[in-house]
Motif scaffolding. Structure first.
Motif, PDB file in Angstrom:
ATOM      1  N   VAL A   1     -13.208 -20.976  28.806  1.00  0.00           N
ATOM      2  CA  VAL A   1     -13.164 -20.202  29.475  1.00  0.00           C
ATOM      3  C   VAL A   1     -11.299 -20.901  29.973  1.00  0.00           C
ATOM      4  O   VAL A   1      -9.995 -19.708  29.706  1.00  0.00           O
ATOM      5  CB  VAL A   1     -13.370 -20.309  30.591  1.00  0.00           C
ATOM      6  CG1 VAL A   1     -13.080 -18.638  31.542  1.00  0.00           C
ATOM      7  CG2 VAL A   1     -14.756 -19.312  29.741  1.00  0.00           C
TER       8      VAL A   1
ATOM      9  N   SER B   1     -15.147 -15.220  30.849  1.00  0.00           N
ATOM     10  CA  SER B   1     -13.388 -14.839  30.479  1.00  0.00           C
ATOM     11  C   SER B   1     -12.788 -13.528  30.399  1.00  0.00           C
ATOM     12  O   SER B   1     -11.640 -13.689  30.302  1.00  0.00           O
ATOM     13  CB  SER B   1     -13.273 -15.219  29.128  1.00  0.00           C
ATOM     14  OG  SER B   1     -14.106 -13.921  27.771  1.00  0.00           O
TER      15      SER B   1
ATOM     16  N   GLY C   1     -19.816 -17.787  29.024  1.00  0.00           N
ATOM     17  CA  GLY C   1     -18.515 -17.528  28.236  1.00  0.00           C
ATOM     18  C   GLY C   1     -16.954 -16.603  28.614  1.00  0.00           C
ATOM     19  O   GLY C   1     -15.948 -16.385  28.926  1.00  0.00           O
TER      20      GLY C   1
ATOM     21  N   VAL D   1     -18.467 -25.103  29.806  1.00  0.00           N
ATOM     22  CA  VAL D   1     -18.157 -23.889  29.007  1.00  0.00           C
ATOM     23  C   VAL D   1     -17.202 -23.079  29.937  1.00  0.00           C
ATOM     24  O   VAL D   1     -15.966 -22.530  28.689  1.00  0.00           O
ATOM     25  CB  VAL D   1     -19.293 -22.475  29.139  1.00  0.00           C
ATOM     26  CG1 VAL D   1     -18.882 -21.391  28.991  1.00  0.00           C
ATOM     27  CG2 VAL D   1     -20.873 -22.946  28.100  1.00  0.00           C
ATOM     28  N   LEU D   2     -16.624 -23.579  30.535  1.00  0.00           N
ATOM     29  CA  LEU D   2     -15.937 -23.359  31.668  1.00  0.00           C
ATOM     30  C   LEU D   2     -14.427 -23.670  31.461  1.00  0.00           C
ATOM     31  O   LEU D   2     -12.895 -23.308  31.489  1.00  0.00           O
ATOM     32  CB  LEU D   2     -16.326 -23.179  33.473  1.00  0.00           C
ATOM     33  CG  LEU D   2     -16.838 -22.458  33.544  1.00  0.00           C
ATOM     34  CD1 LEU D   2     -16.991 -22.707  34.770  1.00  0.00           C
ATOM     35  CD2 LEU D   2     -16.950 -20.448  32.893  1.00  0.00           C
TER      36      LEU D   2
ATOM     37  N   THR E   1     -21.003 -12.616  35.622  1.00  0.00           N
ATOM     38  CA  THR E   1     -21.068 -13.928  35.198  1.00  0.00           C
ATOM     39  C   THR E   1     -21.877 -14.290  36.186  1.00  0.00           C
ATOM     40  O   THR E   1     -22.721 -15.871  36.415  1.00  0.00           O
ATOM     41  CB  THR E   1     -19.535 -14.822  35.748  1.00  0.00           C
ATOM     42  OG1 THR E   1     -18.066 -14.122  35.141  1.00  0.00           O
ATOM     43  CG2 THR E   1     -18.869 -15.925  35.773  1.00  0.00           C
TER      44      THR E   1
END
Length: 115
Positions: free
Chosen positions: A85, A53, A49, A81-82, A60
């Motif tokens: 974000v 972000s 994350g 998780v995204l 990433t």
């Protein structure tokens, strides 16, 4: 397992030339990943994350790949998780990270098919 995941080229080069710095970085790494309450998987999802972000494609990709290969984290867990974000960092970071995730998963699947 944990100690080998983060090492980049620069850190590996320290091992022979500056053992004291290598050990310092290794100790920090081990300390961070040995959470008092959160398990390694949860910490890895947080790391994904954070790098996503920041829209840092290299970090990433590394975090996602090691999460999938080392910890068995699923694509769906990373998409969750995204979603955070997207909410906290916006569409560009989300979109870029989703593209990275899709390429990582495709690459892993391709490698598995070659075996």
């Amino acid at each position: 397992m944990k100690g080998d995941v983060y090492y980049g080229k620069g850190i590996r080069e320290l091992k022979d030339s500056h053992q004291d710095l290598f050990e310092l970085v290794s100790n920090i790494n081990d300390t961070v990943w040995e959470g008092k309450v959160l398990d390694y998987k949860t910490q890895k999802l947080i790391a994904i994350g954070i790098t996503a972000s920041r829209a840092d494609p290299r970090a990433t990709k590394k975090q996602m790949r090691s999460a999938i290969e080392v910890l068995g984290i699923t694509k769906e867990e990373i998409v969750d998780v995204l979603r955070v974000v997207l909410l906290t960092s916006g569409m560009p970071a989300f979109s870029k990270s989703l593209q990275i995730l899709n390429s990582v998963v495709a690459s892993i699947e391709e490698e598995e098919n070659l075996e």
